[in-house]
Design an enzyme around this catalytic site. Structure first.
Site, PDB file in Angstrom:
ATOM      1  N   CYS A 147       5.368 -61.233 121.444  1.00  0.00           N
ATOM      2  CA  CYS A 147       4.337 -61.340 120.406  1.00  0.00           C
ATOM      3  C   CYS A 147       4.364 -62.756 119.851  1.00  0.00           C
ATOM      4  O   CYS A 147       5.349 -63.156 119.204  1.00  0.00           O
ATOM      5  CB  CYS A 147       4.586 -60.320 119.287  1.00  0.00           C
ATOM      6  SG  CYS A 147       3.357 -60.397 117.953  1.00  0.00           S
ATOM      7  N   CYS A 164       4.334 -62.660 115.749  1.00  0.00           N
ATOM      8  CA  CYS A 164       5.602 -62.323 115.084  1.00  0.00           C
ATOM      9  C   CYS A 164       6.784 -63.082 115.671  1.00  0.00           C
ATOM     10  O   CYS A 164       7.891 -63.017 115.111  1.00  0.00           O
ATOM     11  CB  CYS A 164       5.863 -60.822 115.173  1.00  0.00           C
ATOM     12  SG  CYS A 164       4.626 -59.798 114.359  1.00  0.00           S
ATOM     13  N   CYS A 176       0.283 -54.418 115.330  1.00  0.00           N
ATOM     14  CA  CYS A 176      -0.845 -53.804 114.627  1.00  0.00           C
ATOM     15  C   CYS A 176      -1.605 -54.906 113.892  1.00  0.00           C
ATOM     16  O   CYS A 176      -1.044 -55.574 113.007  1.00  0.00           O
ATOM     17  CB  CYS A 176      -0.362 -52.737 113.651  1.00  0.00           C
ATOM     18  SG  CYS A 176      -1.696 -51.978 112.695  1.00  0.00           S
ATOM     19  N   CYS A 193      -4.211 -45.301 111.874  1.00  0.00           N
ATOM     20  CA  CYS A 193      -5.159 -44.235 111.550  1.00  0.00           C
ATOM     21  C   CYS A 193      -5.901 -44.566 110.258  1.00  0.00           C
ATOM     22  O   CYS A 193      -5.340 -44.433 109.165  1.00  0.00           O
ATOM     23  CB  CYS A 193      -4.425 -42.902 111.409  1.00  0.00           C
ATOM     24  SG  CYS A 193      -5.528 -41.519 111.058  1.00  0.00           S
TER      25      CYS A 193
END
Length: 292
Positions: free
Chosen positions: A77, A80, A91, A105
């Site tokens: 990533c 990060c 996310c 969600c």
């Protein structure tokens, strides 16, 4: 009185699972997965992609990392600055890498990432499944207890106009949410039985031998234990503990678990040795030399 007792039991379980699902904060991977400052400089200053892949492979050599990118590289990533553990994803809504991310969600007023929560010691997908199941029972119970008054409305036994509107509204809303939650609950039950996340259902994890949608499938019982824990008597309550720490998950493919950083060339050579004819002297001697 009996109706009210059952109603409030379901209501408490419904609110309990909702509260813990929403207010349990996501946890980032451990520090050992984060790239050091020296490695960051070495990686960023290197312009050749193949050398960058080698740098990531060196860093990940001591980490329990077995899944790969689509082209066989280490999952990294750049936002990060860490090596992604297996089943970990970034996310964009939470702006962080999340352990065993299922999905973010926004529906049903949750607005949270469903993932492994190391601090609390359970899988949030377990809380999500519990919340959906209690929501399902909650709506079903309301629809069932109101239905007889709905029949009285059609037969003309109800005289109060306000109660007619309340009964109609309550029944149709409960049925509407029950039907939608029934499909959602069934889908997640299927995912749990296969030990897959929602992201893995749409894009299979990639191993050394290629994509494998059943790479983490350990069998029906073990799959349930991975999510709900080993204490079966606690499965119906949102207090069970899951297995592991969220950084490593048992896999169906044992060869990859023994040596996570086999190169494709080494893997092909080993496959060629295994497939060599038994009657070939050269293949037999080659296999003996390789094993030695």
């Amino acid at each position: 009185v009996a109706y009210l007792v059952v109603f409030h039991i379901l209501f408490v379980l419904f609110v309990w699972t909702y509260w813990k699902s929403v207010f349990t904060l996501p946890i980032q991977p451990a520090k050992k997965f984060h790239m050091s400052y020296a490695d960051q400089e070495r990686y960023e200053n290197e312009e050749r992609p193949e050398v960058q892949r080698q740098i990531l492979a060196e860093i990940a050599r001591k980490l329990p990392v077995y899944t790969r990118t689509g082209n066989g590289g280490i999952r990294f990533c750049d936002r990060c600055q860490l090596i992604k553990p297996d089943r970990c994803h970034h996310c964009s809504v939470c702006a962080m890498c999340v352990l065993k991310m299922d999905h973010h969600c926004p529906w049903y007023v949750l607005d949270t990432c469903l993932r492994f929560s190391e601090r609390e010691g359970y899988l949030d997908i377990f809380l999500y499944a519990s919340h959906v199941s209690y929501s399902l029972l909650y709506c079903l119970y309301i629809a069932a207890t109101v239905f007889k008054y709905f029949i009285k409305y059609w037969t003309g036994e109800l005289t109060n106009g306000r109660s007619k509107f309340h009964i109609l509204f309550l029944l149709f809303v409960a049925i509407m949410f029950f039907v939608s939650l029934m499909f959602l609950f069934g889908y997640h039950c299927w995912l749990v039985s296969r030990n897959r996340s929602t992201l893995e259902a749409f894009s299979a994890p990639v191993f050394q031998n290629g994509p494998d949608k059943n790479g983490f499938n350990l069998g029906f019982v073990k799959n349930l234990q991975q999510v709900f824990g080993e204490e079966k008597k606690l499965w119906l309550l949102p207090i069970a503990s899951s297995q592991g720490d969220g950084h490593f998950f048992p896999m169906r493919t044992l060869n990859e678990a023994q040596n996570p950083l086999l190169t494709n060339e080494e893997q092909w050579e080993e496959d060629g040795i295994d497939e060599a004819p038994q009657g070939s002297g050269e293949a037999s001697s080659l296999a003996i030399e390789r094993e030695t």
